[in-house]
Write a protein that holds these residues in place. Structure first.
Motif, PDB file in Angstrom:
ATOM      1  N   CYS A 530      12.929  -0.820  -1.806  1.00 29.50           N
ATOM      2  CA  CYS A 530      11.818  -1.750  -1.585  1.00 29.50           C
ATOM      3  C   CYS A 530      11.842  -2.877  -2.614  1.00 29.50           C
ATOM      4  O   CYS A 530      11.952  -2.631  -3.821  1.00 29.50           O
ATOM      5  N   ASP A 533       8.137  -7.117  -1.400  1.00 29.97           N
ATOM      6  CA  ASP A 533       7.312  -6.480  -0.369  1.00 29.97           C
ATOM      7  C   ASP A 533       6.268  -7.412   0.241  1.00 29.97           C
ATOM      8  O   ASP A 533       5.713  -7.111   1.297  1.00 29.97           O
ATOM      9  N   SER A 538      11.212  -8.809   4.246  1.00 29.35           N
ATOM     10  CA  SER A 538      11.729  -7.843   3.277  1.00 29.35           C
ATOM     11  C   SER A 538      10.917  -6.558   3.220  1.00 29.35           C
ATOM     12  O   SER A 538      11.298  -5.616   2.521  1.00 29.35           O
ATOM     13  N   HIS A 540       9.492  -3.042   4.129  1.00 26.15           N
ATOM     14  CA  HIS A 540       9.954  -1.865   4.871  1.00 26.15           C
ATOM     15  C   HIS A 540       8.937  -0.740   4.705  1.00 26.15           C
ATOM     16  O   HIS A 540       9.039   0.080   3.781  1.00 26.15           O
ATOM     17  N   ASN A 541       7.988  -0.682   5.610  1.00 28.37           N
ATOM     18  CA  ASN A 541       6.911   0.299   5.485  1.00 28.37           C
ATOM     19  C   ASN A 541       7.440   1.730   5.530  1.00 28.37           C
ATOM     20  O   ASN A 541       6.925   2.618   4.846  1.00 28.37           O
ATOM     21  N   GLU A 542       8.495   1.946   6.316  1.00 30.32           N
ATOM     22  CA  GLU A 542       9.006   3.314   6.447  1.00 30.32           C
ATOM     23  C   GLU A 542       9.545   3.832   5.110  1.00 30.32           C
ATOM     24  O   GLU A 542       9.444   5.031   4.796  1.00 30.32           O
TER      25      GLU A 542
END
Length: 621
Positions: A530, A533, A538, A540-542
């Protein structure tokens, strides 16, 4: 001739190499042999964002006025250079000297937004500085954090040696002088931190212990060192007119977000919106002298070559000398090709008259921030804005030639009902209808009303710090409900609706009110990849969800529960002037849908007056 830290082959490979080469107009160069303290000032985001930040320009100028200090700048390398630096083991470097950050005495990081926390770890990692303060030695710089996020520093406390709580113009000289004394003394790193802890406004996390109850809430937060204070007091500059201000700000080589001269006309805000952290943190209101601002405009335009002046404050319309200042700037500079930018204005007759003189009405749009669609919700949040005022302002704007209006709202506010949500669409419809009430021969084509919703995040030191948030799915349900209501409106072809990213909001909420236990999740997210954010491309919550799962951090615990009236918060050891008693009273008034008058109308006894010796706005108690 400086030797660049990156060779030509790398510069030719990466996007926007001018981000990294330094040498800009007004950049300060000094001889390393002639100075005692090297300070790297960092904004943990890409160059174009960091170069637009006034606070860093102020500190950069202030530090470099000292002959014994050289302050340089560093920003987060974008993904392409980050990859190259890791592969080739190139240490992160400062723009001015191109020297490695790890060779500096201090690394100061301004923290403006919770979603930059992984970028802070990137800065430390690429600089080859241990991520955890406890692992650093005499060979490492002291890492200092400042800015609005430091009013709850606990989620990132492990990564910092010191936090500076408050406005930078006050205590830094004492810290730098103390460092010079320590540097040649042969004393330990810990002994310097003990000296720093004695300076008012400085918080040294390793000198405090957090203890938790069985339910996960904070039980106690106490100093473990005799030099550390139980309460850390915000530092504030009461006389902003004579405070340091950069007459020669650094001029970037490439276009940045705020490519203009910035005049900070005042600090603080009289309005008291209950969701707004800045409005509480920066109390009391302090205005800059109008004659000084006129001189600043001349000097800064001459020293930069910029072609625009922007007035900066939380609420420009409340600056008492606004009319005189704006009239002067228009008369003095408009015919010289200098644009005047006026953000944070309330839309009234004076503002519209001014904007008609400084904007191309055909291209520009006007911005209103009702924050809530219904009057009930605007009373809950203490917005102090009625539907009549909004529609009258829009009407005057339309009659003045404007056809584009932006409306900003918030979804998920405390006590919000479905009817409140739908009122967002209804208010936008009323604004559009106001345009079409103008005789057809006096209109300028169709109007465009763009409404945007962010999602509510309860912030420390606001009346809503006790409030629960929603899950991402619930935020999205509310946004879709509002969107469906927009489609039902008569003037829907003139209406547009969009909304913020709910997943980012959830993370922002955890980090805004988190404690030391979530630092492990932030570090894990960084390890998983990460970075940047706050940039949609860019984010990436997953990976973030994986980080919380891997570290056993419960998102719902931090976001979904309403805090008890007497719960100890991780930030309660900080004294910002505004009292917890006042904030709780405002929370209760919100639940009763009661409006509190602004500071100009009536003092509500928030506590900030103590910084002015017992007086606050315009000398009133």
């Amino acid at each position: 001739m400086r030797k660049l830290a990156l060779d030509d082959d790398i510069l030719l490979e990466i996007e926007k190499p001018a981000r990294y080469i330094g040498g800009e107009v007004n950049a300060v160069m000094k001889n390393v042999e002639d100075i005692d303290v090297r300070f790297a000032m960092c904004f943990p985001d890409v160059y174009e964002i960091g170069m637009s930040h006034l606070g860093i320009q102020i500190l950069y100028d202030m530090f470099n006025r000292r002959e014994d200090v050289w302050c340089e700048r560093v920003y987060s390398p974008w993904h392409d250079l980050d990859k190259v630096m890791r592969e080739q083991k190139i240490p992160l470097f400062a723009l001015e000297s191109q020297d490695p950050i790890k060779d500096f005495d201090f690394l100061g990081i301004t923290i403006q937004f919770e979603m930059c926390y992984t970028n802070i770890l990137q800065i430390l990692d690429l600089s080859q500085i241990p991520l955890h303060a406890k692992d650093r030695t005499l060979d490492d710089p002291f890492v200092i954090g400042g800015g609005p996020c430091t009013y709850n520093p606990e989620p990132i406390a492990e990564f910092f040696d010191i936090f500076y709580i408050g406005e930078g113009e006050t205590a830094y000289d004492e810290l730098l002088d103390a460092y010079k004394e320590w540097k040649g003394s042969g004393k330990s790193r810990r002994e310097f931190l003990e000296r720093a802890a004695q300076i008012e406004g400085l918080y040294v996390p390793i000198f405090y212990d957090a203890e938790y109850n069985e339910d996960g809430t904070l039980k106690s937060f106490t100093p473990n060192n005799e030099y550390a204070s139980a309460v850390v007091k915000k530092q504030i500059v009461m006389d902003v007119t004579d405070a340091p201000y950069p007459m020669k700000p650094v001029v970037p080589f490439i276009k940045v977000t705020q490519d203009r001269v910035v005049l900070e006309i005042q600090r603080g805000c009289i309005r008291g919106c209950r969701f707004c952290q800045a409005g509480m943190l920066y109390r009391p209101v302090r205005e800059r002298n109008v004659e000084r601002l006129k001189q600043y405009a001349h000097d800064m335009l001459q020293n930069t070559g910029h072609e625009e002046i922007s007035l900066s404050s939380l609420s420009s319309s409340d600056y008492s000398e606004l009319k005189e200042l704006v009239t002067y700037l228009i008369d003095e500079f408009k015919n010289k090709g200098i644009n005047i930018s006026l953000p944070s204005l309330r839309i009234d007759a004076f503002s519209l008259d001014v904007m008609s003189k400084v904007q191309d009405i055909r291209k520009s749009s006007l911005t209103f921030a009702p924050e809530a669609g219904s009057q009930r919700m605007r009373d809950v949040i203490n917005k102090g804005l009625t539907e009549e005022v909004i529609l009258n302002g829009a009407g005057e704007a339309f009659e003045g030639g404007w056809t584009k209006v932006k409306l900003y709202f918030m979804l998920g506010l405390p006590t919000e009902t479905e009817e409140d949500m739908k009122e967002i669409a209804h208010l936008a419809e009323k604004v559009a209808r106001r345009y079409y009430e103008i005789p057809k021969d006096q209109r300028h084509g169709k109007c465009q009303i763009t409404a945007s919703s962010s999602f509510f995040v309860p912030k420390p030191f606001t009346p809503f710090q006790w409030a629960p948030m929603c899950k991402a799915e619930e935020y999205m349900r509310r946004a879709h409900l509002v969107n469906d209501e927009f489609k039902e409106q008569l003037n829907r072809k003139s209406l547009k609706y969009n909304w913020h990213d709910a997943e980012v909001t959830v993370l922002e909420g955890i980090m805004a009110r988190g404690d030391r236990k979530i630092s492990k999740a932030i570090e894990e997210a960084y390890r998983l990849g990460c970075l940047f954010d706050s940039w949609t491309e860019s984010f990436h919550n997953e990976l973030w969800m994986q980080a919380f799962e891997n570290t056993g951090v419960d998102i719902d615990f931090y976001n979904l529960r309403e805090r008890g009236e007497d719960e100890l918060f991780p930030w309660d050891f900080i004294d910002i002037g505004v009292t917890r008693k006042f904030l709780r009273r405002e929370w209760e008034r919100a639940m009763e849908e009661k409006v509190t008058p602004n500071c100009r109308m009536q003092c509500s006894g928030c506590g900030a007056a103590k910084f002015g010796g017992g007086v606050c706005y315009e000398g009133k108690n």
